[in-house]
Design a protein around this motif. Structure first.
Motif, short mmCIF file in Angstrom:
data_model
loop_
_atom_site.label_atom_id
_atom_site.label_comp_id
_atom_site.label_asym_id
_atom_site.label_seq_id
_atom_site.Cartn_x
_atom_site.Cartn_y
_atom_site.Cartn_z
N ARG A 121 0.66 -1.39 -0.36
CA ARG A 121 -0.07 -0.21 0.36
C ARG A 121 0.71 0.96 0.27
N ASP A 122 0.74 1.71 -1.25
CA ASP A 122 1.35 3.10 -1.31
C ASP A 122 1.22 3.39 -2.63
N PRO A 123 0.00 4.97 -2.30
CA PRO A 123 -0.73 5.05 -3.92
C PRO A 123 0.69 6.38 -4.55
N ARG A 124 1.86 6.53 -3.97
CA ARG A 124 2.72 6.96 -5.18
C ARG A 124 3.37 6.31 -5.34
N ASP A 125 3.11 5.15 -5.60
CA ASP A 125 4.09 4.11 -6.25
C ASP A 125 3.45 3.66 -6.94
N PRO A 126 4.19 3.79 -8.03
CA PRO A 126 3.01 3.18 -9.68
C PRO A 126 2.97 2.04 -9.51
N GLN A 127 1.12 1.22 -10.30
CA GLN A 127 1.31 0.29 -10.07
C GLN A 127 1.74 0.53 -11.67
N HIS A 128 2.78 -0.28 -12.10
CA HIS A 128 3.71 -0.70 -13.40
C HIS A 128 3.83 -1.99 -13.61
N TYR A 135 8.23 -6.81 -12.13
CA TYR A 135 6.83 -7.07 -11.05
C TYR A 135 5.51 -6.14 -10.71
N ARG A 136 4.50 -5.84 -10.41
CA ARG A 136 3.76 -4.96 -9.71
C ARG A 136 4.22 -5.20 -7.99
N PRO A 137 3.98 -3.39 -7.44
CA PRO A 137 5.31 -4.44 -5.83
C PRO A 137 3.43 -5.36 -5.69
N PHE A 138 5.19 -6.28 -4.12
CA PHE A 138 4.38 -7.41 -4.09
C PHE A 138 5.43 -7.55 -3.15
N ASN A 139 4.42 -8.13 -2.79
CA ASN A 139 4.73 -9.62 -0.38
C ASN A 139 4.61 -10.29 -1.89
N LEU A 140 5.73 -11.19 -0.90
CA LEU A 140 4.93 -13.09 -1.29
C LEU A 140 5.10 -13.77 -0.89
N LEU A 141 4.65 -15.09 -0.13
CA LEU A 141 4.91 -16.22 1.33
C LEU A 141 5.05 -17.51 0.45
N LEU A 166 -2.41 4.79 16.75
CA LEU A 166 -1.95 3.46 15.65
C LEU A 166 -1.54 3.26 14.54
N LEU A 167 -2.83 4.01 14.53
CA LEU A 167 -3.19 3.65 12.71
C LEU A 167 -1.72 4.10 11.89
N PRO A 168 -1.13 3.37 11.02
CA PRO A 168 -0.06 4.18 9.78
C PRO A 168 -0.48 5.21 9.17
N ASP A 169 0.33 5.29 8.25
CA ASP A 169 0.43 6.67 6.95
C ASP A 169 1.00 6.13 6.66
N THR A 170 0.03 5.83 5.62
CA THR A 170 0.20 5.31 4.03
C THR A 170 0.58 5.95 2.95
N GLY A 171 -0.32 7.45 3.19
CA GLY A 171 -0.89 8.14 2.11
C GLY A 171 -2.09 8.16 1.78
N VAL A 172 -3.00 7.32 2.34
CA VAL A 172 -4.58 7.23 2.28
C VAL A 172 -5.07 8.59 2.53
N GLY A 173 -4.59 8.96 3.34
CA GLY A 173 -4.86 9.57 4.20
C GLY A 173 -5.85 9.39 5.88
N VAL A 174 -6.34 9.87 6.73
CA VAL A 174 -6.78 9.26 7.76
C VAL A 174 -8.13 8.13 8.01
N GLU A 175 -9.17 8.99 7.15
CA GLU A 175 -10.33 8.22 7.10
C GLU A 175 -10.62 7.38 6.60
N ARG A 176 -9.55 7.10 5.46
CA ARG A 176 -9.47 5.68 5.21
C ARG A 176 -8.72 4.50 5.59
N GLU A 177 -7.47 5.08 6.56
CA GLU A 177 -6.62 4.41 7.08
C GLU A 177 -8.00 3.87 8.32
N ARG A 178 -8.81 4.92 8.73
CA ARG A 178 -9.23 4.29 9.81
C ARG A 178 -9.79 2.87 9.24
#
Length: 253
Positions: free
Chosen positions: A69-76, A108-114, A190-202
């Motif tokens: 989750r990072d809206p500043r990171d393009p999904q390419h 690849y587009r931004p990912f986490n993989l297990l 305790l909310l993280p700040d991922t760049g989506v605004g506090v309402e969406r973080e909630r």
């Protein structure tokens, strides 16, 4: 899949015990949990890109993918969903796969993989840089940030999985499904700040996300035993959290 906790090589019966929620736009077409006709995969299927967010195989493999989750990171780049499918249908073990994927992860587009096989588990990501980390035995968590980042919902779900194990549970998965269905939101401090605004973080801070256009689409539990036997259970949800069905399939090597 946007919230995951798992116990790796620490439960007396289950080599891997995983509980997770997949959060996605409700309009994105998906097929429910099934045995695929064209591959030895048991899992749901993304009908838009053709891959899966979580799948297992009769040979004891399991794979889960989330975005970052990072809206500043393009999904390419190449679709994330293909990462899970490629691992599950491949012949490389988890160690060989991790070594090879790191070399191409940036495409690849931004990912986490297990990734898991019968012996090893790996966390692989391409943000902030491409890397692979061997997973130690224990209880771990992952959402849309780095591995074991202590976001409130990730930490809470890990604690509830640990409590489930401490209570001696083996096949009563109801407490884990209740944990995945938790809609309590985290306090603002305790909310993280991922760049989506506090309402969406909630809104995104609860384990289960209820929404008209976006929300939790599936809650899944995977239990893979040391004896090669296991199961995968999926509960599906539509807009505004409407329950749409449950499936359970056995896994056996």
């Amino acid at each position: 899949m946007c919230l995951i906790t798992f116990a790796w090589q620490v439960h007396p019966r289950w080599r891997l015990l995983l509980a997770g929620n997949r959060d996605e736009f409700h309009a994105r077409p998906s097929a429910p949990l099934s045995r695929w006709n064209d591959a030895r995969i048991v899992g749901g299927r993304d009908l838009e890109a053709g891959g899966t967010w979580l799948g297992v195989t009769p040979t004891g493999r399991c794979c889960v993918v989330t975005n970052v989750r990072d809206p500043r990171d393009p999904q390419h780049g190449v679709s994330r969903g293909l990462l899970a499918t490629d691992y599950l249908t491949g012949t490389d073990d988890a160690v060989e796969h991790a070594q090879k994927l790191v070399a191409t992860a940036s495409s690849y587009r931004p990912f986490n993989l297990l990734t898991f096989d019968v012996e090893h588990g790996f966390y692989i990501s391409n943000r902030p840089s491409s890397r692979a980390q061997l997973i130690d035995p224990g209880v771990h968590g992952l959402s849309n940030a780095d591995f074991n980042t202590p976001w409130p919902k990730t930490r809470a779900l890990m604690q509830r999985l640990q409590a489930w194990m401490d209570a001696g549970h083996e096949v009563d998965f109801a407490p884990l499904f209740r944990a995945l269905a938790d809609e309590r939101q985290a306090p603002d401090e305790l909310l993280p700040d991922t760049g989506v605004g506090v309402e969406r973080e909630r809104w995104l801070s609860s384990a289960f996300i209820r929404g008209e256009a976006y929300g939790t689409r599936a809650s899944t539990i995977v239990a893979m035993g040391y004896d090669g036997k296991g199961l995968i259970i999926e509960r599906r949800f539509g807009p505004n959290g409407h329950f749409e069905g449950e499936s359970e399939l056995s896994i056996s090597t």
